[in-house]
Design a protein around this motif. Sequence first.
Motif, PDB file in Angstrom:
ATOM      1  N   UNK A  76       0.739  -1.376  -0.134  1.00  0.00           N
ATOM      2  CA  UNK A  76      -0.037  -0.147  -0.013  1.00  0.00           C
ATOM      3  C   UNK A  76       0.961   1.287  -0.007  1.00  0.00           C
ATOM      4  N   UNK A  77       0.520   2.505  -0.662  1.00  0.00           N
ATOM      5  CA  UNK A  77       1.269   3.499  -0.656  1.00  0.00           C
ATOM      6  C   UNK A  77       1.530   4.124   0.654  1.00  0.00           C
ATOM      7  N   UNK A  78       2.886   4.269   1.003  1.00  0.00           N
ATOM      8  CA  UNK A  78       3.249   4.662   2.016  1.00  0.00           C
ATOM      9  C   UNK A  78       3.560   6.442   1.884  1.00  0.00           C
ATOM     10  N   UNK A  79       4.196   7.187   2.672  1.00  0.00           N
ATOM     11  CA  UNK A  79       4.187   8.597   2.465  1.00  0.00           C
ATOM     12  C   UNK A  79       4.937   8.911   1.258  1.00  0.00           C
ATOM     13  N   UNK A  80       6.022   8.184   0.838  1.00  0.00           N
ATOM     14  CA  UNK A  80       6.756   8.677  -0.395  1.00  0.00           C
ATOM     15  C   UNK A  80       5.932   8.159  -1.687  1.00  0.00           C
ATOM     16  N   UNK A  81       5.412   7.079  -1.719  1.00  0.00           N
ATOM     17  CA  UNK A  81       4.570   6.556  -2.655  1.00  0.00           C
ATOM     18  C   UNK A  81       3.269   7.418  -3.104  1.00  0.00           C
ATOM     19  N   UNK A  82       3.019   7.820  -1.885  1.00  0.00           N
ATOM     20  CA  UNK A  82       1.646   8.440  -2.051  1.00  0.00           C
ATOM     21  C   UNK A  82       2.066  10.090  -2.874  1.00  0.00           C
ATOM     22  N   UNK A  83       3.231  10.366  -2.280  1.00  0.00           N
ATOM     23  CA  UNK A  83       3.752  11.707  -2.769  1.00  0.00           C
ATOM     24  C   UNK A  83       4.046  11.601  -4.142  1.00  0.00           C
ATOM     25  N   UNK A  84       4.381  10.347  -4.552  1.00  0.00           N
ATOM     26  CA  UNK A  84       4.917  10.263  -5.977  1.00  0.00           C
ATOM     27  C   UNK A  84       3.656  10.131  -6.942  1.00  0.00           C
ATOM     28  N   UNK A  85       2.550   9.520  -6.106  1.00  0.00           N
ATOM     29  CA  UNK A  85       1.370   9.482  -7.178  1.00  0.00           C
ATOM     30  C   UNK A  85       0.710  10.771  -7.264  1.00  0.00           C
ATOM     31  N   UNK A  86       0.740  11.516  -6.340  1.00  0.00           N
ATOM     32  CA  UNK A  86       0.134  13.001  -6.223  1.00  0.00           C
ATOM     33  C   UNK A  86       0.816  13.752  -7.420  1.00  0.00           C
TER      34      UNK A  86
END
Length: 629
Positions: free
Chosen positions: A419-429
């Motif tokens: 599941x997207x953590x802090x960095x992956x969520x930022x990358x998705x955005x």
Amino acid sequence: MKFIYLSLFCLLAVFSVSADSVAKEQKSTINLMVPQGARESGASESNFEKPDDALKEFDITTQKSRLDQVRRAISSIHETMPEFQPHSGKSALFLDDQNNPAIEPEVLKGLLYPNKDGEILEFPRQKLPLILEKEEELGLSATPFLTTDRDVQDEEDQKVPFQVAPHKPMVTDLGGGDFLVDESFERQIPTLIDMNKLAYAIGKRGTVDGEYDKLIEELKATFKEQGWEIKEFEGKTGKGNRTDDTPGFVAYNKEENVMTVILRGSQTRADADGSPDWEVNFDATLIDFPFGGKVHGGFYNRSTAMLPNIQKAMNEFLEGMEEDAKSKLKILVSGHSQGAALASIIMPLLVETFKAAKTFGENFNNAVDNVVQGYFISTPRVYSGEASLGWAHNVSGKHNMIRQNVTGTILADPVPIGAPGRTMTALLSLLPFSGEGLAEKYGGDGGTRSVGYLAADWSREVLTRQLGNDTLDLLSRRAKKYFWNRWDIAKETVTKPWQLLTFQTQKSLFKKLLLEPLKDGISTLVAPLHYGSTGGQIEDEALFGRDIVAGYSQGPTMAELLKQGFEKKQSERKGVSGFVRSTIEKAAEFKASQASLSEIAAGIASKPKKVVNTLKGAFRGFKRKLFGL
């Protein structure tokens, strides 16, 4: 009467001086003899109610009006102890961090203090400083009783209300990566791992020609010999909880006075509509959490569907339990993979249920009493946002939760980081158009996160354990299968050579000679990263690899795993990895602070002439600067 008023006046003067001296030390003080509201309103001290002569002892933590009770008790002490002269400047009432009254020892005759064994220990005033300093070390409860010089004759006055005896925290963080782990929990780790294996076997009941039924019987017989009584519970699985299921069991060992709640991980067993457990895994859209923040939708819905049945199974043990046993009970909640995710939701929900039902007393606080503890193996991320994660930690106590994952620099278990953590969520955005929507849907506020302390099991060590256990078994089984596969191929080639030209035969050859060996090689490498095994007595069935889980029979201690987890978390924010993460997250923050593409497009559509004229003016200025036109 004059003597009484004179005594009160002197005592008030002493407390006023005491309060001033304490205020200089930046501590909050309250005049014991005058109600706080009356003092603020300028009311006369003579309006203060006289001490209740019937008062002999009281529970600091349960009285409706704590400050008033304290004032009365101290007045009673003063009346019954003429030799007591509170001139030490330490007679003021202080408020602790939770705004509860904390009384200086010199004020009291003594304390009645229940210990963990339910015995009432009486400590004289002279020994109170030592007792209060070593309260935890001496195993005393958190509910002391103030006593006066008067003899207590009424048995009801001496009765101690039911309360749980505090256990040690699961983890004590000493700082700098050093941890202490409760030895009673460490002793249960092999049992919890075996129980997770049983949960998987129960999920496969009735398959592989009854082989799993035999395994269930063997494991249950072993647990029965060890003193465990097991009660399975029902649940629901699949998207929308469409399928009945047996997701786990509750077990209780009367001799050890330990109860366990075990949740099974995903199984590949499918029905007519697909594999229900995997539907739950992929139902990863975040939904609103009742306690704030967001939570994994599939995991939360499955957890709430089984929660009443878990409570029912636990109550069957609790209702017949003597108060003494209940006051010392330890409850361990555990699961592997999806089961760990479910356990990390169910554990704090159970704690909230116990608080509401007063199962462990009026003042039960698991963050202090440490009754319910969680051991989560290879757990996916579940919570999103500080509100939801903070709720889980505040209710249960972060120090009562350990998540044990396989990790490393290159190879790591993909499930805990899926599941997207802090960095992956930022990358998705940062992705154009749909990126922000995806980040909000699957990452939420700041990314998804897991509960508790990380116990990191290095992948290289896990692979070493796995290869030692599985390689010979894997080779022997596959050698036998490959031999017969090649014999069939050779036989067909001799008897029916023309069939080699058909698509069906070529497909079969490709599967037997290439795909199966490749699959076995990948499984042997990847499965142990998720504590899975390609070996085992049941052919071609990947069991939970209990033998390779650190803490079962080999590998580092839990304190060492926690230290490695601390080092892993530190390394993520250092070096190249830390630079990349920081860059992505700052870029996402910058983008969030700017107008979105849709807002810019809307602005352009609403004011086309102004935009065109602005662009023309900029172009003319550019021509003049560059060409002098």
